[in-house]
Design an enzyme around this catalytic site. Sequence first.
Site, mmCIF file in Angstrom:
data_model
loop_
_atom_site.group_PDB
_atom_site.id
_atom_site.type_symbol
_atom_site.label_atom_id
_atom_site.label_comp_id
_atom_site.label_asym_id
_atom_site.label_seq_id
_atom_site.Cartn_x
_atom_site.Cartn_y
_atom_site.Cartn_z
ATOM 1 N N ARG A 17 0.819 -1.242 0.000
ATOM 2 C CA ARG A 17 0.000 0.000 0.000
ATOM 3 C C ARG A 17 0.842 1.277 0.000
ATOM 4 N NH1 ARG A 17 -2.824 -3.106 3.864
ATOM 5 N NH2 ARG A 17 -4.655 -4.082 2.937
ATOM 6 N N LYS B 288 2.482 11.419 -11.362
ATOM 7 C CA LYS B 288 1.640 10.552 -12.195
ATOM 8 C C LYS B 288 2.432 9.279 -12.446
ATOM 9 C CE LYS B 288 -1.339 13.731 -14.759
ATOM 10 N NZ LYS B 288 -1.679 14.276 -16.090
ATOM 11 N N GLU C 270 8.519 19.419 -24.458
ATOM 12 C CA GLU C 270 7.876 19.669 -23.156
ATOM 13 C C GLU C 270 8.460 20.927 -22.515
ATOM 14 O OE1 GLU C 270 5.308 17.916 -22.371
ATOM 15 O OE2 GLU C 270 5.511 15.956 -23.323
ATOM 16 N N LYS D 55 6.464 23.256 -13.375
ATOM 17 C CA LYS D 55 5.640 22.066 -13.116
ATOM 18 C C LYS D 55 5.334 21.945 -11.630
ATOM 19 C CE LYS D 55 4.411 17.460 -14.147
ATOM 20 N NZ LYS D 55 4.533 16.264 -14.953
ATOM 21 N N ARG E 25 -3.828 21.895 -13.901
ATOM 22 C CA ARG E 25 -2.836 20.900 -14.342
ATOM 23 C C ARG E 25 -3.105 20.453 -15.784
ATOM 24 N NH1 ARG E 25 0.084 15.990 -10.970
ATOM 25 N NH2 ARG E 25 1.356 15.293 -12.722
ATOM 26 N N ASN F 155 -1.144 19.752 -20.668
ATOM 27 C CA ASN F 155 -1.407 18.897 -21.826
ATOM 28 C C ASN F 155 -1.512 19.696 -23.126
ATOM 29 O OD1 ASN F 155 -1.513 16.525 -20.262
ATOM 30 N ND2 ASN F 155 -3.604 17.009 -19.643
ATOM 31 N N HIS G 33 -1.300 17.981 -26.533
ATOM 32 C CA HIS G 33 -1.404 16.532 -26.357
ATOM 33 C C HIS G 33 -2.605 15.934 -27.089
ATOM 34 C CE1 HIS G 33 1.735 17.257 -23.481
ATOM 35 N NE2 HIS G 33 1.799 15.989 -23.129
ATOM 36 N N HIS H 94 -1.881 13.118 -29.480
ATOM 37 C CA HIS H 94 -2.402 11.748 -29.295
ATOM 38 C C HIS H 94 -3.105 11.262 -30.559
ATOM 39 C CE1 HIS H 94 -2.461 12.020 -24.642
ATOM 40 N NE2 HIS H 94 -1.344 11.496 -25.090
ATOM 41 N N HIS I 164 6.637 10.433 -28.483
ATOM 42 C CA HIS I 164 5.558 11.220 -27.868
ATOM 43 C C HIS I 164 5.858 12.726 -27.953
ATOM 44 C CE1 HIS I 164 2.497 12.382 -25.012
ATOM 45 N NE2 HIS I 164 3.413 12.905 -24.219
HETATM 46 P P1 NAD Z 1 11.977 6.078 -22.311
HETATM 47 O O1 NAD Z 1 11.936 5.895 -20.863
HETATM 48 O O2 NAD Z 1 11.545 4.942 -23.172
HETATM 49 O O3 NAD Z 1 13.446 6.540 -22.727
HETATM 50 C C1 NAD Z 1 13.724 6.796 -24.093
HETATM 51 C C2 NAD Z 1 14.941 6.003 -24.573
HETATM 52 O O4 NAD Z 1 16.126 6.607 -24.057
HETATM 53 C C3 NAD Z 1 14.959 4.560 -24.102
HETATM 54 O O5 NAD Z 1 15.486 3.760 -25.115
HETATM 55 C C4 NAD Z 1 15.916 4.620 -22.905
HETATM 56 O O6 NAD Z 1 16.526 3.387 -22.623
HETATM 57 C C5 NAD Z 1 16.915 5.618 -23.402
HETATM 58 N N1 NAD Z 1 17.680 6.341 -22.391
HETATM 59 C C6 NAD Z 1 17.242 6.786 -21.195
HETATM 60 N N2 NAD Z 1 18.179 7.540 -20.616
HETATM 61 C C7 NAD Z 1 19.241 7.557 -21.459
HETATM 62 C C8 NAD Z 1 20.499 8.187 -21.420
HETATM 63 N N3 NAD Z 1 20.854 9.019 -20.432
HETATM 64 N N4 NAD Z 1 21.356 7.981 -22.442
HETATM 65 C C9 NAD Z 1 20.987 7.188 -23.493
HETATM 66 N N5 NAD Z 1 19.804 6.596 -23.596
HETATM 67 C C10 NAD Z 1 18.930 6.778 -22.586
HETATM 68 O O7 NAD Z 1 11.094 7.335 -22.771
HETATM 69 P P2 NAD Z 1 10.858 8.777 -22.138
HETATM 70 O O8 NAD Z 1 10.647 9.669 -23.291
HETATM 71 O O9 NAD Z 1 11.863 9.127 -21.129
HETATM 72 O O10 NAD Z 1 9.470 8.594 -21.372
HETATM 73 C C11 NAD Z 1 8.309 8.209 -22.069
HETATM 74 C C12 NAD Z 1 7.318 7.662 -21.064
HETATM 75 O O11 NAD Z 1 7.042 8.677 -20.111
HETATM 76 C C13 NAD Z 1 5.996 7.243 -21.677
HETATM 77 O O12 NAD Z 1 5.617 5.999 -21.159
HETATM 78 C C14 NAD Z 1 5.024 8.330 -21.217
HETATM 79 O O13 NAD Z 1 3.710 7.851 -21.053
HETATM 80 C C15 NAD Z 1 5.627 8.721 -19.892
HETATM 81 N N6 NAD Z 1 5.304 10.082 -19.444
HETATM 82 C C16 NAD Z 1 4.873 10.219 -18.170
HETATM 83 C C17 NAD Z 1 4.584 11.477 -17.677
HETATM 84 C C18 NAD Z 1 4.176 11.629 -16.251
HETATM 85 O O14 NAD Z 1 3.760 12.727 -15.863
HETATM 86 N N7 NAD Z 1 4.313 10.597 -15.441
HETATM 87 C C19 NAD Z 1 4.740 12.607 -18.494
HETATM 88 C C20 NAD Z 1 5.201 12.431 -19.798
HETATM 89 C C21 NAD Z 1 5.475 11.146 -20.273
HETATM 90 N N1 GLY Z 2 2.622 15.374 -17.999
HETATM 91 C C1 GLY Z 2 1.452 16.046 -17.573
HETATM 92 C C2 GLY Z 2 1.235 16.028 -16.115
HETATM 93 O O1 GLY Z 2 2.072 15.594 -15.369
HETATM 94 O O2 GLY Z 2 0.201 16.419 -15.666
#
Ligand code: NAD
Ligand code: GLY
Length: 359
Positions: A118, A140, A182, A224, A238, A242, A245, A249, A262
């Site tokens: 939990r 998130k 972003e 943020k 918040r 987006n 987005h 999307h 993305h």
């Molecule tokens: P990712 O985590 O897949 O990383 C992108 C690529 O870069 C991967 O191949 C990874 O292995 C590589 N990588 C990471 N760090 C590296 C480094 N320092 N050097 C070389 N390669 C490296 O993708 P991302 O763009 O970081 O994140 C995308 C995800 O984030 C999605 O699932 C999306 O839904 C999520 N997201 C979440 C939020 C949130 O608020 N929680 C906001 C935006 C996106």
């Molecule tokens: N990435 C959008 C949020 O965190 O609300």
Amino acid sequence: MKIIEVDLGDRKYPIYIGNSILSDQKLFDEHITSSQVLIVTNENVAPLYLKLIEDSLSKINHDVLILPDGESTKSLDSLNQIITCLMEKKYSRTCILIALGGGVIGDLTGFAAACYQRGVKFIQIPTTLLAQVDSSVGGKTAVNHPLGKNMIGAFYQPCAVLADTNVLSTLPEREFSAGLAEVIKYGLIRDKPFYEWLEENIGLVIKRDNEALTYIIDRSCTNKAEVVAEDERESGVRATLNLGHTFGHAIETALSYKDWLHGEAVGCGMLMAADLSMRLGLLEQEQVDKIKEILVRAKLPTKIPKGIKLKQMLENMKVDKKSRDGVLYLILLNDIGEAVITSDYTEQALTETINHFLE
Ligand code: NAD
Ligand code: GLY
């Protein structure tokens, strides 16, 4: 080193930003208050940065779980793998998880931390620009369901975020640009001076100048953190995070989440939102042209990929999470630095915008 507080009362936490902070043993000693520590990372990031973290953990006992790279790792199967690992090693409620990687590892590990017994503590060590300026901050967390992205998740805040600019040196160019979308977003929605700084200095940023990187991560996380402190669960402001987005999307869905990252879809989506704002009389054409210019300099696409049709875009937009009672709310711009959440647009203007961006 910069420190930004995310002000959420008794759940407040610091974001540390700087060069080589991952070698700072004191930071780890301060935040790791358990002898049960699991680092979750992936096959791509582990060879680059795992040793650095393990050296900084020094005498702190820890285990490591290395998962496959890619979005498919954000799954219930991976969640189960983390939970199984914690149970097999008899981790108690006082354990700490460390997410070492991009948004995929951060979202997954955060959700595992929210679920295990939990809720246990977790630390974000974001290694992509996108994760440093967006996904590691704000709580998130989620995994994907085969029928939809981020459909199983929780709002669950980390206890610290450690964003080291050094790790960005190994990030592939496209991933870096995706993160920049972003960054530009924060300027457009609520920080005009930052946007103007980006217009002047995007060249330095693209070269990954260390001071410029620290500055953009600082400004992005400050923005943020303020939004999240005001509206943690996205019942209002918040949603402005987006911007772009809903258009993005629709593009990602039409591409079946292949080909474009993305952030690339968000970049093009922001320009589309600006174009629609202009058609509604909120922005000047010249302002839209300047947004396009900065996106091009950030090496982001500014046209919908070939083959995607108007009808597809409209249909994909209608199933967006920001639909309420069948009405699609969009994030538009009243001005640079001033986002608005609105359903006050005409179908004709929306159609004109989409047509303008079709190849
Ligand atoms: P990712 O985590 O897949 O990383 C992108 C690529 O870069 C991967 O191949 C990874 O292995 C590589 N990588 C990471 N760090 C590296 C480094 N320092 N050097 C070389 N390669 C490296 O993708 P991302 O763009 O970081 O994140 C995308 C995800 O984030 C999605 O699932 C999306 O839904 C999520 N997201 C979440 C939020 C949130 O608020 N929680 C906001 C935006 C996106
Ligand atoms: N990435 C959008 C949020 O965190 O609300």
